[in-house]
Structure formats: C-alpha cells, structure tokens
Motif scaffolding. Structure first.
Motif, PDB file in Angstrom:
ATOM      1  N   GLU A 182      80.770 -25.219  33.255  1.00  0.00           N
ATOM      2  CA  GLU A 182      81.975 -26.046  33.159  1.00  0.00           C
ATOM      3  C   GLU A 182      82.324 -26.383  31.714  1.00  0.00           C
ATOM      4  OE1 GLU A 182      80.609 -25.659  36.853  1.00  0.00           O
ATOM      5  OE2 GLU A 182      79.458 -26.901  35.461  1.00  0.00           O
ATOM      6  N   ASP A 183      81.390 -26.184  30.796  1.00  0.00           N
ATOM      7  CA  ASP A 183      81.697 -26.446  29.386  1.00  0.00           C
ATOM      8  C   ASP A 183      82.695 -25.433  28.826  1.00  0.00           C
ATOM      9  OD1 ASP A 183      80.121 -28.719  29.091  1.00  0.00           O
ATOM     10  OD2 ASP A 183      78.324 -27.563  28.615  1.00  0.00           O
ATOM     11  N   PRO A 202      76.199 -36.750  27.320  1.00  0.00           N
ATOM     12  CA  PRO A 202      76.498 -37.375  28.617  1.00  0.00           C
ATOM     13  C   PRO A 202      76.474 -36.324  29.715  1.00  0.00           C
ATOM     14  CG  PRO A 202      78.076 -38.066  26.938  1.00  0.00           C
ATOM     15  CD  PRO A 202      77.283 -36.939  26.343  1.00  0.00           C
ATOM     16  N   ASP A 203      76.374 -36.761  30.952  1.00  0.00           N
ATOM     17  CA  ASP A 203      76.353 -35.824  32.073  1.00  0.00           C
ATOM     18  C   ASP A 203      77.651 -35.013  32.110  1.00  0.00           C
ATOM     19  OD1 ASP A 203      73.877 -36.714  32.855  1.00  0.00           O
ATOM     20  OD2 ASP A 203      74.678 -38.146  34.329  1.00  0.00           O
ATOM     21  N   PRO A 204      77.564 -33.734  32.482  1.00  0.00           N
ATOM     22  CA  PRO A 204      78.783 -32.905  32.551  1.00  0.00           C
ATOM     23  C   PRO A 204      79.598 -33.246  33.786  1.00  0.00           C
ATOM     24  CG  PRO A 204      76.923 -31.659  33.363  1.00  0.00           C
ATOM     25  CD  PRO A 204      76.362 -32.963  32.855  1.00  0.00           C
ATOM     26  N   PRO A 205      80.880 -32.893  33.788  1.00  0.00           N
ATOM     27  CA  PRO A 205      81.693 -33.083  34.991  1.00  0.00           C
ATOM     28  C   PRO A 205      81.254 -32.109  36.077  1.00  0.00           C
ATOM     29  CG  PRO A 205      82.917 -31.835  33.376  1.00  0.00           C
ATOM     30  CD  PRO A 205      81.651 -32.278  32.689  1.00  0.00           C
ATOM     31  N   ARG A 206      81.515 -32.462  37.317  1.00  0.00           N
ATOM     32  CA  ARG A 206      81.247 -31.539  38.409  1.00  0.00           C
ATOM     33  C   ARG A 206      82.275 -30.409  38.383  1.00  0.00           C
ATOM     34  NH1 ARG A 206      80.585 -36.538  40.802  1.00  0.00           N
ATOM     35  NH2 ARG A 206      82.634 -36.427  41.833  1.00  0.00           N
ATOM     36  N   PRO A 207      81.933 -29.254  38.935  1.00  0.00           N
ATOM     37  CA  PRO A 207      82.872 -28.119  38.898  1.00  0.00           C
ATOM     38  C   PRO A 207      84.252 -28.461  39.437  1.00  0.00           C
ATOM     39  CG  PRO A 207      80.723 -27.366  39.594  1.00  0.00           C
ATOM     40  CD  PRO A 207      80.628 -28.862  39.506  1.00  0.00           C
ATOM     41  N   LYS A 253      90.122 -29.552  38.555  1.00  0.00           N
ATOM     42  CA  LYS A 253      91.282 -30.449  38.647  1.00  0.00           C
ATOM     43  C   LYS A 253      91.806 -30.783  37.255  1.00  0.00           C
ATOM     44  CE  LYS A 253      90.370 -32.808  43.051  1.00  0.00           C
ATOM     45  NZ  LYS A 253      90.086 -34.118  43.682  1.00  0.00           N
ATOM     46  N   ALA A 254      90.880 -30.979  36.311  1.00  0.00           N
ATOM     47  CA  ALA A 254      91.292 -31.307  34.945  1.00  0.00           C
ATOM     48  C   ALA A 254      92.073 -30.157  34.321  1.00  0.00           C
ATOM     49  CB  ALA A 254      90.071 -31.647  34.091  1.00  0.00           C
ATOM     50  N   MET A 255      91.614 -28.926  34.558  1.00  0.00           N
ATOM     51  CA  MET A 255      92.325 -27.766  34.020  1.00  0.00           C
ATOM     52  C   MET A 255      93.714 -27.636  34.635  1.00  0.00           C
ATOM     53  SD  MET A 255      89.612 -24.667  33.514  1.00  0.00           S
ATOM     54  CE  MET A 255      90.868 -23.669  32.712  1.00  0.00           C
TER      55      MET A 255
END
Length: 225
Positions: free
Chosen positions: A158-159, A202-207, A212-214
């Motif tokens: 996800e990075d 920090p913890d990464p976002p979930r896939p 959704k962010a993209m």
C-alpha cells in the motif's frame, strides 16, 4: 522505401481497412488527450483530434470506459512488464528502486495514468490480466528486497500508491515551472525505504482504505482539471 498501400478488403480484425484506420486514429488521439488533460476529456474532443465523426467513435467505443481501456492497454502492459523486469534484476534492491523510478516516470509522462490504476475494466480481459500480473510481481519484488536485508521490513504494498499520490501532488504543483522536481521526491522516498536508514513508522493504512484514498485523490484531480 514506401509502404505498400493497405488493401480495400476486410482486415484480419473483421473491420474494413478504413474502419481499422479510424479505430487507430481514435485510440492515438485518446492517448494524447488523456496524457495531456486527464481521462475526463470530452469524447467530442477525442473525435475531433482523430479527424472522425462522434458517431464513428461511439460505434467502436460505446462508453468512455471502453475507450480508456483501449487507450491505456499498452501502458498497462508496460506497467506489468516493469515489475517483471525488476524481478529479473539479480540485485533485489536495485530492482525495487528501478521499478519505483520507472512507475513514477510513467506517471510524470501521463496525467491519466494514476487515475486508470484506480479503475477496473471487467470486459477488458488482457488489461485486467496485466494489472493482476503487475501486482503479483511487485509483491514478490518487495518480499525479495526485504529478504535481502535492503528494503525496510515494515514496507507494505500500500506504500506504492501512497508514493504515487505524493508524486501526483508534486507533478501538479511543479510541472510547468520545475518539471523534474518529482525526481528529487522519488530520491527522498527511496532513501527512506532503505533498511539501514529505517526508523519506526506509524501503522500503514489497510488496503481498502488506500484504495478509497486513491479514488478520492484522482476524483479531486479530475474536478480541478
């Protein structure tokens, strides 16, 4: 030496030669306009640049999604090939860095590229196959670079879309005045990915969150264009 003229009989695709020529013109025009202005360009503009009527365009590509898939088919294939080539590099870290640089360069050269990566095209089988191949190979590339002790252990797939969103922001702000600024950003990002320089993150976002962010980011970019 001049090329032989195209025959007037139907081509191998089942289209008359002139219809095939029009199809090629439409796809070429769509590629140019999508790269320059984004994928929300009016279909009429695509037809105008291709030198065909709007009816001709819609007969071949009834929806915008059909045209987008056709216009970006070669780009998606190159996207998948980039991951495959990175895997072939005997140095996993060098392959990883080269891949990130190449994908960001593809993004820099085509405004529609990032948006298309957030879209799905169920009827475009080859397109979706290439997308799946790219993701699988990138996942393997990440695992190999970590196993070699070169890529930080907390890097997640996800990075990469996060990098693309950051790069998109830099491209939007600097393309006209300082078009190579994105290269410096990528250099910083790759240095931050190196295992020896790693500090806790920090913890990464979930896939699903990143997806959704993209979608939101690319929708905002289209609204501004």
């Amino acid at each position: 030496m001049t090329s032989a003229p195209l025959p007037s009989s139907p081509s191998g695709t089942g289209l008359r030669v002139d219809a095939e020529r029009n199809r090629q013109r439409v796809v070429a025009a769509a590629r140019e306009l999508f790269a320059e202005l984004g994928i929300e360009v009016p279909m009429e503009d695509v037809a105008r640049r291709a030198g065909v009527g709007v009816g001709t365009l819609y007969r071949r590509y009834p929806t915008r999604a059909d045209l987008i898939a056709a216009a970006f088919e070669a780009k998606m294939s190159a996207y998948a090939d980039a991951a495959q080539q990175a895997l072939a590099d005997p140095d996993p870290w060098h392959g990883f860095c080269g891949y990130v640089e190449q994908i960001c360069a593809m993004q820099a050269g085509d405004r529609g590229f990032t948006t298309v990566l957030t879209m799905t095209f169920p009827t475009a089988k080859q397109f979706e196959s290439d997308r799946a191949r790219a993701f699988a190979d990138f996942t393997t590339l990440v695992e190999r670079a970590k196993a070699a002790g070169k890529l930080r252990a907390d890097f997640v797939t996800e990075d990469m879309p996060m990098f693309l969103m950051a790069n998109a922001g830099v491209l939007t702000a600097t393309t006209d005045a300082a078009p190579d600024t994105w290269r410096r950003l990528v250099g910083y990002l790759l240095q931050a990915c190196a295992a020896p320089a790693a500090q806790p993150l920090p913890d990464p976002p979930r896939p699903r969150q990143m997806y959704k962010a993209m979608l939101r980011a690319t929708r905002h970019q289209r609204d501004r264009s």
